[in-house]
Scaffold this active site. Structure first.
Site, short mmCIF file in Angstrom:
data_model
loop_
_atom_site.label_atom_id
_atom_site.label_comp_id
_atom_site.label_asym_id
_atom_site.label_seq_id
_atom_site.Cartn_x
_atom_site.Cartn_y
_atom_site.Cartn_z
N ASP A 104 0.82 -1.21 0.00
CA ASP A 104 0.00 0.00 0.00
C ASP A 104 0.85 1.26 0.00
O ASP A 104 0.32 2.35 -0.15
CB ASP A 104 -0.95 0.00 1.20
CG ASP A 104 -2.33 -0.51 0.82
OD1 ASP A 104 -2.53 -0.81 -0.37
OD2 ASP A 104 -3.19 -0.60 1.71
N ASP A 153 -10.42 -6.82 11.05
CA ASP A 153 -10.19 -8.26 11.15
C ASP A 153 -11.19 -8.89 12.12
O ASP A 153 -11.80 -9.91 11.82
CB ASP A 153 -8.79 -8.54 11.68
CG ASP A 153 -7.81 -7.50 11.21
OD1 ASP A 153 -7.71 -7.33 9.99
OD2 ASP A 153 -7.16 -6.86 12.05
#
Ligand SMILES: *[C@@H]1O[C@H](CO)[C@@H](O)[C@H](O)[C@H]1NC(C)=O
Length: 734
Positions: free
Chosen positions: A143, A446
């Site tokens: 990223d 998550d």
């Protein structure tokens, strides 16, 4: 124990219940009785209106209620612990031919705080798994969109040709080259070969370090690989096209290591970024990887690791498959979570960063009720469940046979075709981030993803092998630790308040025990209020000479004494049983206090202000490099302050307040009120004294140390003035 097995085959894993459960339950019941007695005492002894101490008393009643109820929740983490064990030999005997493909996702976000050398060590360690190489594919999501990281990966793809056969030949452990060469655990056989590979590794490391120092890729390197041309249109890390490069194409018959054996696929991906498009942090990166990988290798199992977490155990893939491929129970398991363990943590773990009790005790407790949280790293998923598939009873997983290799499309044609899958607009008007892939909209995506998978009826498994599966980098300074916990506790609280709350969304979908277990983490942040109250108010009332606890001679003293002694003794035993030291436990108590009075407090405050519409979610990547000075103090287990971090001011003020109270009161006892005062105020004195004792490293940082890691003098002055003011006010205001 698993007994009769429907297929006549022995199971691939076993589940054992923790020993001593009955004993624990008796103990917990006795604590519960005393907790109730404390509530009763608080409720029937409230001072009348106008009496001094009424407000403090009511506050303590609420705090005791909170702590008691929270303690009940934490019982879910201990009531029904189970431990797992795998049989990898049975897996090889029965399933070696039909082992599924495994796609491994490594995520990195910033080439500065996550150095490329660290990233490729993680990549190399997972490429070298003890698993049929042609069935492994490793995907790096960058990223940061950094050509330095790409360059490092390119170097790694070349080095892997030597590293993987070397690992296999000498059964090397661990398979991260940096960790292996640092461990020095080789010698004897194959000295010459070790030296050769070591030289190759060091040369590679030097080349990468040189490029990183230079800050860009030199012309000559650019010419080495056509992939660099993809940076031509790159304007910044937040504004660039999709960069996709298949560095090793497993379908290509020429993809071989130096011994001529098959080789894992290796792919670099930097998804498209545009300033006006929200990129959804790591969850967005993972979802792009899920889509891109589905067209390249389409492994049925997905492992995801953070870039700082290398594999310390080359058989982890096989361990995980023992759960998924078990004929009887495998079809209900959606993910297998390994604990987050850390490399290079000092013996007494001054920042409590190993999360020892969570790893060794609590997650096993969750496992007993349907499975642990997904913590975003070190976790094996089934691809279909990650993509939102619902659980249906009795359905079996079809383990796909290797399909015929499709080599008609060349790697570059494939790359061109797949770029769209990682574009900004791809997810518009789709279920990605909602029902499919990782869920968006929360800093701990998550956990929410794991929860929604469990809510669809799936189970998860916690596997904590003797030899650690994955080792990460723990924060080595106090501010980093506190920031990390702020992020976690804030995210967890948001989950509780969100649509996917374990409290109401989970109702009827997951077991009540698991709901309670989730809530203990989701309620970390609100814990700060009761802890704050306990660390300020009793000390101030001590100064005024107002008692808020029963006298030693009163029968009500007993439940307090029992709870205090039993709980601390139990937590010490639990900590030691989990492999800690006594000093480590003491450090853990300090961090317990610090997290609650700073990280959680800030998290609570920020969540509330966000609800009220004052601020936006931000995401902070924890720094994984620290300067040598800081590392040295970490090795010496000295607490690191050194900055005017806002949370330090709170911690220092609380410490000062208690120190001033204690000194003041001791003086009063010696000169005025005498020893009888102690008997009446025993518990308040004890509390104040323990708070001072626990804060010892902080006083050293404030007053005694001279090194760079001491508390900045501005914080010292501020906290001393604030502490003194509060104490004086509380004595005078009468
Ligand atoms: C990692 O693996 C090695 C063996 O390769 C083992 O000795 C060690 O205990 C494991 N864990 C850590 C924390 O190093």
């Amino acid at each position: 124990m698993v007994s009769g097995h429907i297929h006549g085959n022995l199971p691939l894993f076993e589940t054992r219940r923790a020993k001593g459960r009955a004993l624990y339950r008796v103990f917990a019941a006795s604590v519960f009785v005393c907790v109730v007695l404390i509530w009763v005492y608080r409720a029937i002894h409230i001072p009348g209106p106008g009496e001094d101490g009424r407000l403090g008393w009511i506050g303590l009643l609420l705090a005791d209620l909170w702590f008691g109820l929270y303690w009940i929740l934490t019982q879910a983490l201990r009531w029904n612990r189970v431990y797992r064990n795998t049989f990898k030999d049975r897996l090889s005997q029965r399933h070696e031919e039909e082992l599924p493909k495994v796609d491994i996702f490594v995520c990195t976000a910033d080439p500065v705080i996550e150095p490329p050398v660290m990233v490729i060590n993680t990549v190399l360690s997972v490429m070298a798994y003890d698993y049929p190489q042609e069935k492994l594919s490793v995907y790096l999501s960058d990223d940061g969109g950094s050509d330095l990281t790409f360059y490092a990966l390119l170097e790694a793809s070349r080095f892997a040709q030597h590293w993987i056969p070397f690992c296999k030949k000498f059964n090397v452990e661990p398979r991260s080259p940096a960790a292996y060469f640092a461990s020095g655990g080789f010698g004897g056989n194959g000295d010459e070969e070790v030296a050769k590979v070591k030289k190759l590794y060091e040369d590679m490391e030097n080349r990468i370090t040189a490029a990183v120092k230079l800050g860009r890729i030199s012309e000559s390197i650019c010419l080495e690989h056509k992939g660099f041309s993809q940076w031509d249109s790159f304007s910044s890390r937040n504004d660039h096209d999709t960069i996709l490069q298949i560095l090793i194409d497993g379908r290509d018959p020429n993809a071989k290591d130096i011994e001529g054996c098959a080789f894992p696929t290796l792919v670099y991906l930097a998804r498209e970024k545009r300033p006006q498009h929200h990129h959804n942090f790591k969850a967005g990166a993972m979802n792009a990887l899920i889509r891109v990988s589905s067209e390249i290798s389409n492994g049925q199992i997905i492992l995801n690791v953070d870039c700082d977490m290398y594999s310390n155990n080359s058989s982890s893939v096989r361990d995980a498959l023992c759960f998924f491929m078990d004929e009887e129970k495998g079809n209900e398991i959606a993910f297998v979570q390994f604990p987050q363990k850390f490399d290079k943590v000092t013996k007494n773990d001054i920042y409590g960063s190993t999360l020892r009790v969570i790893c060794e005790v609590e997650f096993s407790g969750l496992d007993g009720y349907g499975g642990p949280l997904y913590i975003g790293t070190g976790c094996f998923h089934r691809r279909d469940t990650l993509c939102g598939r619902k659980f249906t009873k009795g359905s079996r997983i079809e383990w796909r046979r290797e399909s015929a290799k499709n080599t008609e499309e060349s790697a570059s044609e494939l790359e061109a075709r797949l770029k769209d899958l990682a574009s900004c607009g791809y997810e518009d008007n789709t279920q990605w981030g909602k029902e499919m892939g990782l869920r968006y909209g929360c800093p701990v995506e998550d956990v929410i993803t794991g929860l929604s998978i469990q809510c669809l009826g799936w189970k998860s498994v916690y596997y904590n092998p003797e030899r650690e599966g994955f080792l990460g980098v723990a924060p080595t300074s106090l501010d980093q630790t506190l920031l990390q916990h702020k992020r976690w506790s804030e995210g967890d609280l948001q989950i509780l308040l969100s649509r996917y709350s374990p409290a109401w969304y989970g109702l009827g979908r997951i077991s009540p025990g698991l709901q309670m277990g989730y809530c203990t983490y989701c309620l970390w942040a609100p814990n700060s209020l009761a802890t704050m109250f306990y660390s300020v108010v009793p000390s101030l009332y001590l100064l005024r000479g107002v008692s808020l606890f029963p006298q030693v001679s009163s029968p009500w003293f007993l439940p307090f004494a029992y709870v205090i002694i039993a709980m601390h003794f139990y937590s010490l035993v639990e900590f030691m049983w989990s492999g800690g030291t006594i000093l480590g436990w003491w450090n853990e108590q300090r961090m317990w206090l610090y997290k609650r009075t700073s990280s959680y407090l800030f998290a609570f405050n920020d969540t509330i202000s966000r609800l009220a519409g004052f601020s936006e979610t931000t995401f902070i990547v924890t720094n994984k490099v620290s300067d040598p000075d800081v590392s040295q103090r970490y090795e010496l287990e000295m607490m690191e302050f050194g900055t005017t971090f806002p949370m330090f001011t709170i911690l220092a003020t609380l410490a000062m307040l208690n120190l001033i109270s204690l000194v003041w009161v001791v003086k009063k006892i010696l000169t005025q009120v005498g020893i009888r005062f102690c008997e009446a105020m025993a518990l308040q004195l004890l509390l104040c004294w323990v708070l001072v004792l626990v804060n010892w490293p902080l006083y050293r940082g404030l007053f005694l140390r001279k090194d760079k890691g001491k508390m900045p003098s501005s914080v010292t002055v501020k906290s001393a003035v604030l502490g003194l003011c509060v104490c004086t006010c509380s004595v005078l205001l009468y």
